[in-house]
Enzyme design. Structure first.
Site, PDB file in Angstrom:
ATOM      1  N   ASP A   1       0.858  -1.174   0.000  1.00 37.37           N
ATOM      2  CA  ASP A   1       0.000   0.000   0.000  1.00 37.37           C
ATOM      3  C   ASP A   1       0.900   1.231   0.000  1.00 37.37           C
ATOM      4  O   ASP A   1       2.084   1.139   0.356  1.00 37.37           O
ATOM      5  CB  ASP A   1      -0.900  -0.024   1.236  1.00 37.37           C
TER       6      ASP A   1
ATOM      7  N   ASP B   1      -0.136   5.161   0.833  1.00 37.35           N
ATOM      8  CA  ASP B   1      -0.342   6.165   1.885  1.00 37.35           C
ATOM      9  C   ASP B   1      -0.396   5.527   3.267  1.00 37.35           C
ATOM     10  O   ASP B   1      -1.072   4.513   3.465  1.00 37.35           O
ATOM     11  CB  ASP B   1      -1.641   6.931   1.617  1.00 37.35           C
TER      12      ASP B   1
ATOM     13  N   ASP C   1      -1.616  -0.797   5.822  1.00 32.21           N
ATOM     14  CA  ASP C   1      -2.151  -0.323   7.096  1.00 32.21           C
ATOM     15  C   ASP C   1      -3.668  -0.377   7.140  1.00 32.21           C
ATOM     16  O   ASP C   1      -4.271  -0.186   8.197  1.00 32.21           O
ATOM     17  CB  ASP C   1      -1.719   1.127   7.337  1.00 32.21           C
TER      18      ASP C   1
END
Length: 476
Positions: free
Chosen positions: A212, A214, A440
């Site tokens: 991922d 961001d 996250d």
């Protein structure tokens, strides 16, 4: 074991004269184990330069000193072997006159080549069952090969030039030839290009790390919302200010150099999704501003969905823009300052320094993990982000991640979702590869569990440090 004395050679060898009796002791020689692991991490066989040892003796034979072995792979015997009356120089290869027993000539390095690999054996471990203590009389320091990780220096003096992210495999040229794609009508379409080139071949990849973007690799959105500052006790006004500054640079780069004004309503999952509509026209003198790409009503009406296209001529112009974006990314991924120009370059360097200080070198730690993966053969980093493709490419460039992610390894999940992107990645690299998801958010974790992919959660900088440590120990 044959006794010492005169031994006739086989007919295939020329006789070199009889042996003289061995005068030092009566013990017989024995060959070491064919898979001896030494402290240099290599398996030595009888025909390979390396460790030689006596068996069944309790004291060092007269006029013979400490044995040594060479660290070279397949090189000659070092000058330190058999120091004394029977010394062998480094330039003297083994021959029948230097052998002390008749059966030695039957062994050769090529005979045991399947049992070891002198170039790629990486195990650093010793086992008491596979090495004789008498063979090594002095401890040898273990040397672990260092990964070529480049850590950015954040002092002002160090930023007279560019940021240099960790190295990654080069992106193949855009004109590599493969058979052109065929449309449903059977006609050849598009230029001869590779859809998803990645060195090494996609089918040879053994492990794929799906990242991922961001709040995993970079800190961006949480700066704008204040989440990062409140969670980690940072100055909220400073965090928001840096976030807004980076947001402005991201969209300025996307608009001015990556055609985001033209492509915002025509977003794609992958950079090559419209390559089949590209006829290969030379774009060196092509004028994108006057080609009539946008209709008076705007391009939004022509990009209603992933399967709804405009006319053939308009689609070709769309493909030209994505091809040009790919060329710009590949050209400037290691020279973002050259793409920005002055004075934007100096502003960008200052922003990068301040963000690293605020985030406690979060990006630096992520770059370390990415570099460890890129340094492995048959491993690859893939980026799947919920950001639109063009702004995502702008982010990757401005955060110095261009070398970690070739443009062919970047996917946007804005239109289709991450599960669809994960499926595309799985189809590209095949079922034999192992997939590790790093992120996250709940979406990537849910998809990873659904597809039985290991998931590594990143919620703080310590998680990235632990990831790097696990990679260094080959746990992942």
């Amino acid at each position: 074991m044959a006794a010492y004395g005169q031994t006739q050679y086989s007919p295939t060898l020329q006789p070199a004269g009889p042996y003289t009796p061995y005068a030092h002791h009566t013990q017989g020689y024995s060959m070491p184990s064919y898979n001896i692991k030494t402290e240099d991490g290599l398996s030595h066989s009888p025909g390979q330069t390396g460790l030689l040892s006596y068996s069944n003796f309790s004291s060092t034979p007269p006029s013979q000193s400490l044995y040594s072995y060479s660290h070279t792979h397949g090189g000659g015997i070092s000058s330190g072997i058999f120091q004394g009356t029977h010394a062998i120089s480094s330039s003297t290869p083994f021959n029948p006159t230097q052998q002390e027993f008749s059966t030695y000539s039957s062994y050769s390095q090529s005979q045991y080549s399947p049992y070891y690999n002198s170039h790629h054996y990486n195990s650093p471990y010793l086992n008491s069952s596979n090495i004789s203590p008498a063979a090594i009389t002095a401890p040898l320091a273990y040397q672990h090969p260092e990964h070529p990780i480049m850590m950015p220096d954040h002092s002002p003096e160090s930023h007279t030039g560019e940021y240099h992210p960790p190295p990654s495999p080069p992106t193949p040229g855009k004109d590599e030839g493969v058979p052109a794609r065929r449309g449903s009508d059977g006609k050849l379409r598009g230029r001869k290009r590779v859809s998803d080139p990645a060195p090494p071949l996609d089918s040879d990849i053994e492990r794929v790390f799906i990242w991922d973007l961001d709040e995993t690799i970079i800190i961006f959105h949480s700066l704008l919302t204040g989440t990062f500052s409140s969670r980690f006790g940072k100055d909220s006004s400073k965090a928001v200010s840096l976030g807004l500054w980076m947001e402005e640079m991201i969209f300025n780069l996307a608009d001015s150099r990556l055609f985001f004004n033209d492509l915002e309503e025509c977003d794609q999952v992958h950079i090559d999704d419209v390559a089949s509509d590209d006829n290969g026209q030379d774009l060196s003198t092509y004028n994108f501003g006057t080609d009539g790409f946008q209709s008076p009503a705007g391009a939004g009406s022509l990009c209603l969905g992933s399967g709804v296209h405009g006319g053939v001529d308009w689609m070709r112009k769309l493909a030209f823009r994505y091809r040009r974006v790919k060329e710009i990314y590949s050209t400037y991924k290691n020279n973002v300052g050259g793409l920005l120009g002055s004075p934007k370059r100096e502003e960008w360097l200052q922003l990068r320094r301040e963000m690293e200080v605020l985030t406690d070198l979060w990006l630096t730690q992520a770059l370390k993990a990415l570099a460890l993966i890129n340094s492995r053969p048959n491993c690859v980093n893939v980026l799947v982000t919920t950001t639109q493709l063009i702004p995502a490419l702008s982010k990757v460039l401005l955060y110095g991640l261009g070398s970690a992610f070739p443009i062919e390894n970047i996917y946007s999940a804005t239109k289709t979702g991450k599960e669809s992107c994960f499926e595309r990645v799985s189809q590209r690299f095949g079922r034999r590869a192992v997939y590790v998801v790093i992120g996250d958010g709940a979406e990537e974790e849910t998809v990873a569990k659904k597809k039985n992919m290991p998931f590594w959660r990143v919620s703080c900088r310590a998680d990235l440090e632990a990831l790097s440590h696990a990679l260094e120990l080959d746990y992942l």
